[in-house]
Design a protein around this motif. Structure first.
Motif, PDB file in Angstrom:
ATOM      1  N   ARG A   3       0.875  -1.176   0.000  1.00  0.00           N
ATOM      2  CA  ARG A   3       0.000   0.000   0.000  1.00  0.00           C
ATOM      3  C   ARG A   3       0.910   1.223   0.000  1.00  0.00           C
ATOM      4  NH1 ARG A   3      -3.473   2.771   4.085  1.00  0.00           N
ATOM      5  NH2 ARG A   3      -5.466   3.110   3.062  1.00  0.00           N
ATOM      6  N   ILE A   4       0.885   1.999  -1.086  1.00  0.00           N
ATOM      7  CA  ILE A   4       1.894   3.032  -1.328  1.00  0.00           C
ATOM      8  C   ILE A   4       1.274   4.432  -1.434  1.00  0.00           C
ATOM      9  CG2 ILE A   4       3.614   3.819  -3.032  1.00  0.00           C
ATOM     10  CD1 ILE A   4       4.498   1.284  -1.604  1.00  0.00           C
ATOM     11  N   PHE A   5       2.009   5.416  -0.905  1.00  0.00           N
ATOM     12  CA  PHE A   5       1.674   6.823  -1.146  1.00  0.00           C
ATOM     13  C   PHE A   5       2.957   7.633  -1.198  1.00  0.00           C
ATOM     14  CE2 PHE A   5       1.700   6.581   3.483  1.00  0.00           C
ATOM     15  CZ  PHE A   5       2.268   7.770   3.895  1.00  0.00           C
ATOM     16  N   ALA A   6       2.875   8.794  -1.840  1.00  0.00           N
ATOM     17  CA  ALA A   6       4.018   9.709  -1.926  1.00  0.00           C
ATOM     18  C   ALA A   6       3.685  10.944  -1.110  1.00  0.00           C
ATOM     19  CB  ALA A   6       4.281  10.089  -3.371  1.00  0.00           C
ATOM     20  N   LEU A  60       7.948   3.027  -9.834  1.00  0.00           N
ATOM     21  CA  LEU A  60       7.579   4.307  -9.205  1.00  0.00           C
ATOM     22  C   LEU A  60       8.817   5.077  -8.768  1.00  0.00           C
ATOM     23  CD1 LEU A  60       4.473   3.792  -6.893  1.00  0.00           C
ATOM     24  CD2 LEU A  60       4.673   5.232  -8.906  1.00  0.00           C
ATOM     25  N   SER A  61       9.756   4.391  -8.154  1.00  0.00           N
ATOM     26  CA  SER A  61      10.981   5.060  -7.704  1.00  0.00           C
ATOM     27  C   SER A  61      11.722   5.681  -8.885  1.00  0.00           C
ATOM     28  CB  SER A  61      11.889   4.083  -6.956  1.00  0.00           C
ATOM     29  OG  SER A  61      11.325   3.796  -5.691  1.00  0.00           O
ATOM     30  N   GLU A 114       3.109  11.471 -15.518  1.00  0.00           N
ATOM     31  CA  GLU A 114       4.140  10.441 -15.694  1.00  0.00           C
ATOM     32  C   GLU A 114       3.664   9.080 -15.186  1.00  0.00           C
ATOM     33  OE1 GLU A 114       7.000  10.640 -17.468  1.00  0.00           O
ATOM     34  OE2 GLU A 114       6.145  12.595 -17.974  1.00  0.00           O
ATOM     35  N   CYS A 115       2.963   9.078 -14.069  1.00  0.00           N
ATOM     36  CA  CYS A 115       2.465   7.814 -13.526  1.00  0.00           C
ATOM     37  C   CYS A 115       1.396   7.220 -14.437  1.00  0.00           C
ATOM     38  CB  CYS A 115       1.931   8.019 -12.103  1.00  0.00           C
ATOM     39  SG  CYS A 115       3.251   8.302 -10.901  1.00  0.00           S
ATOM     40  N   GLU A 116       0.530   8.073 -14.979  1.00  0.00           N
ATOM     41  CA  GLU A 116      -0.510   7.595 -15.888  1.00  0.00           C
ATOM     42  C   GLU A 116       0.109   6.965 -17.138  1.00  0.00           C
ATOM     43  OE1 GLU A 116      -4.829   9.180 -17.350  1.00  0.00           O
ATOM     44  OE2 GLU A 116      -3.148  10.557 -17.658  1.00  0.00           O
ATOM     45  N   LYS A 117       1.175   7.587 -17.670  1.00  0.00           N
ATOM     46  CA  LYS A 117       1.868   7.035 -18.836  1.00  0.00           C
ATOM     47  C   LYS A 117       2.418   5.638 -18.561  1.00  0.00           C
ATOM     48  CE  LYS A 117       3.630  11.437 -20.501  1.00  0.00           C
ATOM     49  NZ  LYS A 117       4.861  12.237 -20.596  1.00  0.00           N
ATOM     50  N   ASN A 118       2.679   5.366 -17.276  1.00  0.00           N
ATOM     51  CA  ASN A 118       3.265   4.087 -16.877  1.00  0.00           C
ATOM     52  C   ASN A 118       2.247   3.131 -16.258  1.00  0.00           C
ATOM     53  OD1 ASN A 118       6.398   4.077 -17.235  1.00  0.00           O
ATOM     54  ND2 ASN A 118       5.836   6.161 -16.653  1.00  0.00           N
ATOM     55  N   GLY A 119       0.956   3.385 -16.514  1.00  0.00           N
ATOM     56  CA  GLY A 119      -0.070   2.427 -16.112  1.00  0.00           C
ATOM     57  C   GLY A 119      -0.720   2.640 -14.756  1.00  0.00           C
ATOM     58  N   PHE A 120      -0.384   3.718 -14.078  1.00  0.00           N
ATOM     59  CA  PHE A 120      -1.025   4.012 -12.795  1.00  0.00           C
ATOM     60  C   PHE A 120      -2.273   4.863 -13.039  1.00  0.00           C
ATOM     61  CE2 PHE A 120       3.380   3.154 -11.743  1.00  0.00           C
ATOM     62  CZ  PHE A 120       3.254   2.295 -10.663  1.00  0.00           C
ATOM     63  N   ILE A 180       9.601   3.912   4.968  1.00  0.00           N
ATOM     64  CA  ILE A 180      10.137   4.576   3.778  1.00  0.00           C
ATOM     65  C   ILE A 180      10.513   3.542   2.727  1.00  0.00           C
ATOM     66  CG2 ILE A 180      12.045   5.978   2.901  1.00  0.00           C
ATOM     67  CD1 ILE A 180      12.114   7.303   5.727  1.00  0.00           C
ATOM     68  N   VAL A 181      10.032   3.755   1.516  1.00  0.00           N
ATOM     69  CA  VAL A 181      10.408   2.934   0.360  1.00  0.00           C
ATOM     70  C   VAL A 181      11.598   3.594  -0.325  1.00  0.00           C
ATOM     71  CG1 VAL A 181       9.679   2.062  -1.900  1.00  0.00           C
ATOM     72  CG2 VAL A 181       8.074   2.021   0.034  1.00  0.00           C
ATOM     73  N   SER A 182      11.486   4.892  -0.599  1.00  0.00           N
ATOM     74  CA  SER A 182      12.595   5.633  -1.211  1.00  0.00           C
ATOM     75  C   SER A 182      12.391   7.132  -1.004  1.00  0.00           C
ATOM     76  CB  SER A 182      12.713   5.312  -2.707  1.00  0.00           C
ATOM     77  OG  SER A 182      11.522   5.614  -3.390  1.00  0.00           O
ATOM     78  N   LYS A 183      13.514   7.865  -1.035  1.00  0.00           N
ATOM     79  CA  LYS A 183      13.493   9.326  -0.926  1.00  0.00           C
ATOM     80  C   LYS A 183      14.106   9.895  -2.201  1.00  0.00           C
ATOM     81  CE  LYS A 183      13.823  10.082   4.060  1.00  0.00           C
ATOM     82  NZ  LYS A 183      12.976  11.205   4.319  1.00  0.00           N
TER      83      LYS A 183
END
Length: 188
Positions: A3-6, A60-61, A114-120, A180-183
């Protein structure tokens, strides 16, 4: 699946001021059933993704790495109080943001594209950057708290924002736990 959020984190000074404000409100309305956000979990959500396959978390990262290169560090100030969805039917208390350059909207627009272009999936609701500080469990009994919050002139000092973080949120019986997944630093 994760379950991810930015999100963008706030300064420790702003975190302390908001925590004190939450404690004050809680102290004035101790008998209301309210889910008060904990100081360490306060953040500005830029995009909520929901459940994401592990292999797509890496994608995503990479997307965030590209997007953050296009953004310079900027200044934010927490100012203004508000509620969702409306004063009469409030379910969430929030604090607003003063973002003179419109950096948060700019970041959100680029990320959504950018996320939409990649299927999100693109968020359909209008982006309204804020900090959630409380959720009502009994909205019908919270009118006085809503009025107190809306009449408060809350404001923090400005602070520099230099990065965005991708978080995983694990839902536990005791509440959600973020890791944290990534910064990703702006302008690098």
């Amino acid at each position: 699946m994760k379950r991810i959020f930015a999100a963008i984190d706030i300064s420790s000074e702003a975190r302390t001021q908001i925590s004190n404000y939450i404690e004050t409100l809680h102290g004035e309305f101790p008998n209301l059933r309210v889910g008060w956000d904990k100081a360490e979990k306060l953040h500005i959500t830029i995009k909520f993704f929901g459940d994401v396959e592990d292999r797509k978390v890496l994608l995503l990262s990479r997307i965030f790495e590209e997007v953050t290169r296009q953004v310079s560090p900027f200044k934010l100030q927490i100012a203004k109080t508000g509620v969702f969805p409306s004063r009469r039917n409030a379910r969430i208390l929030w604090l607003g943001l003063q973002d003179e350059k419109g950096s948060l909207n700019y970041i959100n627009n680029i990320l959504e594209s950018e996320c939409e272009k990649n299927g999100f999936i693109r968020e359909k609701r209008l982006f309204k950057p804020h900090l959630t500080i409380a959720r009502f469990r009994q909205p019908e009994k919270s009118k006085d708290l809503v009025e107190k919050h809306l009449q408060t002139n809350f404001e923090t000092d400005g602070f520099e924002v230099g990065e965005i973080t991708i978080y995983e949120s694990k839902l536990l019986p005791t509440g959600s736990v973020y890791s944290i997944v990534s910064k990703h630093e702006f302008g690098k």
